[in-house]
Enzyme design. Structure first.
Site, PDB file in Angstrom:
ATOM      1  N   SER A 169       0.851  -1.190   0.000  1.00 56.80           N
ATOM      2  CA  SER A 169       0.000   0.000   0.000  1.00 56.80           C
ATOM      3  C   SER A 169       0.893   1.250   0.000  1.00 56.80           C
ATOM      4  CB  SER A 169      -0.954  -0.045   1.191  1.00 56.80           C
ATOM      5  OG  SER A 169      -2.004   0.880   1.037  1.00 56.80           O
ATOM      6  N   ASP A 213      -9.701  -3.887  -5.423  1.00 49.77           N
ATOM      7  CA  ASP A 213      -9.176  -2.989  -4.399  1.00 49.77           C
ATOM      8  C   ASP A 213      -9.743  -1.587  -4.590  1.00 49.77           C
ATOM      9  OD1 ASP A 213      -7.658  -1.547  -2.581  1.00 49.77           O
ATOM     10  OD2 ASP A 213      -5.782  -2.536  -3.094  1.00 49.77           O
ATOM     11  N   HIS A 273      -8.048  -5.046  -1.244  1.00 51.61           N
ATOM     12  CA  HIS A 273      -6.829  -4.474  -0.694  1.00 51.61           C
ATOM     13  C   HIS A 273      -6.061  -5.471   0.175  1.00 51.61           C
ATOM     14  CE1 HIS A 273      -4.342  -0.972   0.011  1.00 51.61           C
ATOM     15  NE2 HIS A 273      -4.384  -1.172   1.311  1.00 51.61           N
TER      16      HIS A 273
END
Length: 685
Positions: free
Chosen positions: A538, A623, A658
């Site tokens: 991320s 995501d 995610h």
């Protein structure tokens, strides 16, 4: 292009005209995009085919350390013990309860237990994420929410526990939150806007079809969150951006009344309220930064007919420039403060009428937090404690005395000795002289030697990467690979100032710190560039992308999971999920100086004609936080620019978001894939 037959070369994405030649990869669900992603997946599998047996061996090895059938530590609440049970072969834990023993022990009575929820049935083999799991105050109902795509959009359900009847609530675009009022009939839930921001709160009465809009937050920087206070007497709505917050409160016994503002928002003022008792007086306890960036704690006594104003706040614990007040847990008999000092988490307990004390722990570097404050009137709390070489423990703390009892330690099956591994805290020096902490673990007999090393980093949003134990990581350590965490600026490990010095105009510090940590580990003779693997996910993927552009020769390989690498284009598009609220973290590139600043480090923009390390990039097609195309565009650009023939692999989880695949065994296979890549590149297989 077809992904069904063997590829003779890596997929090459079409270059379109315009300033961003790979922007077409943002055309979700088109055949061209899906064909490209599938071709990349096929290439990744083809390139790691020689590691297929190794990956299966790693999966079985890691799985073999985990107690697959296990019972969680029961939590007492009212007349029941609530707990989960995992069963060998199942991806998810089942949720149960049983009557609470008369002697107040935590002994589960299996003959009287009640199955509340079985995610294995609900998942039906697909993606599954449980949002809220909330029992009503009268223990008659279960409110829960499900995401079955990975997009973090939830369907809401209420189950009547006596009859087993399940009702799906007729609401869409829900954020998954569900908060009970004390009547056990009124639920508050959040709704997502077009940018995937929870900005609306609704009130729903069971038995009725619709819901009443209670809050509608228009400012795209602010997230809305509703929760019950520790005392169970109040409902709190928190509206907060990265820099500012505002709270509204409501008596939980009167859910049809209006919420009242505790303190109107003032730009830069962050405060977080809870409700409990101090010296027997019902009070609001407010953690606020009004007197300094490390926060202080204030008390405002509950008033019979009005909510206290900010003028009524009295200092309970003053601001300390050397100690960050990260959180407060409330019980009727004590305040438990979550502090951060010298890069370490500390729990300080202040029992009412007794001297304060700090919880004592055995390791030099560790992770520690209050896992469960139990019932408000409990004289105990539960702490979760672990280190790089010590499996997670749940420790029960008697608030008045400080006595600790280890209630449960996560088992490691097979041969395992925590003392066979050494955990250390090291310090690197950044270019501006700042000392940056590193947490390191290595097999004891390899201490001080140059070994392959896996260096992990994040460095954003003030999040702290405290050392954690991993069953899977033992497969690295036992093969002679050391593991380290770079606690770079932008994280919260050394308090609020540490965070602020790694964001906005100071973001380059994050990258400088990580590079300094790598150089320190090499200079200390603990590894070499040819043995150094780096990883982040991320916002940590942005870190990896930036340092690869700036110092590619320093690393042998890199793993970037759901990497935020197209940061400039994303921040230029306010219609994308979460962009506007991110301005406080990265800046708004509509401002020329911010545009120039982000462009200077943005991984996608700064790909150049140079040699890069071997790379494995992981994306989630569903995501909503970091769109799949960030990784896809980055890899496509790297393929056309890089001057080496090192591995460059992209894997897009087409059914995940995610957090990757949702099941526990699926997650282990993902880890085995990453480790297989590492062993291939380092020639350790």
């Amino acid at each position: 292009m077809s992904a069904s037959k063997a590829l003779t070369a890596a997929p090459t994405a079409r270059r379109a005209d315009g300033t961003d030649p790979y922007a077409w990869l943002q055309n979700r669900d088109t055949d061209e995009v899906l064909d490209y992603l599938k071709a990349e997946n096929a290439w990744q599998e083809q390139q790691l085919a020689t590691e297929k047996d190794l990956r299966e061996s790693l999966f079985q090895e890691i799985k073999g350390r985990i107690l697959e059938t296990d019972l969680s530590l029961p939590s007492p609440w009212g007349p029941f013990l609530y707990y989960t049970r995992t069963t060998e072969g199942d991806e998810y834990a089942r949720h149960y309860r049983c009557p609470r023993p008369a002697d107040d022990s935590q002994q589960v009575d299996e003959s009287r237990e009640e199955l509340l929820l079985d995610p294995n049935v609900l998942a039906n083999g697909g993606f599954f994420s449980l949002g809220t799991f909330s029992i009503s105050p009268d223990h008659q109902r279960l409110a829960y929410s499900l995401d079955t795509s990975g997009e973090e959009v939830y369907q809401l359900y209420v189950k009547e526990l006596a009859s087993g009847e399940v009702r799906s609530l007729p609401f869409e675009d829900c954020d998954g939150s569900m908060t009970w009022a004390n009547d056990s009939q009124t639920l508050f839930f959040g709704e997502l806007d077009d940018t995937h921001r929870p900005g609306k709160l609704y009130r729903h009465q069971l038995g009725e079809e619709g819901a009443e809009l209670v809050f509608d937050e228009p400012d795209g920087r602010f997230f809305l969150h509703c929760y019950r206070s520790s005392s169970e007497r109040q409902l709190i709505v928190l509206l907060n951006s990265k820099t500012t917050s505002e709270a509204w409160v409501l008596d939980a016994e009167h859910p049809q009344d209006r919420f009242v503002c505790l303190a109107p928002r003032v730009e830069g003022h962050e405060y977080f309220p809870d409700h409990g008792q101090v010296d027997g007086v019902w009070s609001w306890l407010i953690r606020s930064n009004q007197d300094g960036i490390n926060f202080a704690l204030y008390q405002a006594a509950e008033q019979p007919s009005a909510v206290p104003t900010r003028a009524d706040w009295q200092t309970l614990i003053a601001h300390d420039e050397a100690v960050m007040l990260e959180g407060v847990s409330l019980n009727a008999q004590a305040l438990s403060l979550s502090l951060r000092e010298g890069g370490l988490p500390i729990i300080e307990v202040r029992p009412q009428g007794l001297p304060a004390y700090r919880v004592q722990l055995p390791d030099a570097a560790y992770s520690l937090y209050v896992q469960d404050s139990l019932e408000f009137n409990s004289d105990k709390i539960r702490l979760r404690y672990q280190s790089l070489n010590r499996p997670a423990q749940v420790r029960q703390l008697t608030l008045a005395t400080g006595e600790q009892q280890v209630l449960k330690e996560t088992p490691v099956l097979g041969p395992f000795d925590a003392d066979a591994y050494v955990s250390q805290r090291l310090w690197a020096t950044a270019p501006d002289g700042t000392q940056v902490p590193i947490s390191l673990v290595v097999k004891r007999e390899l201490l001080g030697q140059a070994t392959p090393l896996y260096l992990y980093g994040y460095g954003a949003y003030g999040e702290s990467l405290d050392p954690w134990f991993s069953h899977a990581r033992l497969s690295l350590l036992d093969r002679g690979v050391a593991f380290a965490i770079a606690h770079v600026r932008g994280g919260g490990e050394l308090g609020e100032a540490w965070y602020r010095n790694g964001k906005q105009e100071h973001k380059q510090h994050t990258f400088d710190d990580f590079i300094a940590c790598a150089e320190h580990l090499i200079a200390q003779g603990l590894t070499h560039s040819e043995q150094l693997v780096i990883s982040g996910g991320s916002a940590g993927g942005l870190l990896i992308g930036a340092v690869l552009n700036q110092r590619p020769e320093l690393f042998k390989a890199a793993i970037a999971e759901v990497p935020f690498v197209d940061v400039l284009n994303t921040m230029l598009n306010p219609d994308l999920p979460l962009t506007v609220t991110e301005y406080d973290e990265w800046g708004n590139p509509a401002e020329p100086e911010v545009y120039a600043r982000i462009k200077a480090y943005a991984p996608y923009e700064n790909v150049s004609a140079q040699a890069y390390p071997a790379m494995l990039v992981i994306a989630g097609y569903n995501d909503s936080r970091v769109q799949y195309w960030e990784a896809a565009k980055w890899v496509a650009k790297l393929r056309t620019h890089k001057t080496d023939d090192n591995l460059l692999l992209l894997k897009t989880e087409l059914g995940a978001g995610h957090g990757g695949m949702s099941g526990r065994y699926q997650g282990l296979r993902d880890v085995a894939l990453e480790y297989g890549f590492i062993f291939k590149v380092l020639k350790l297989a």
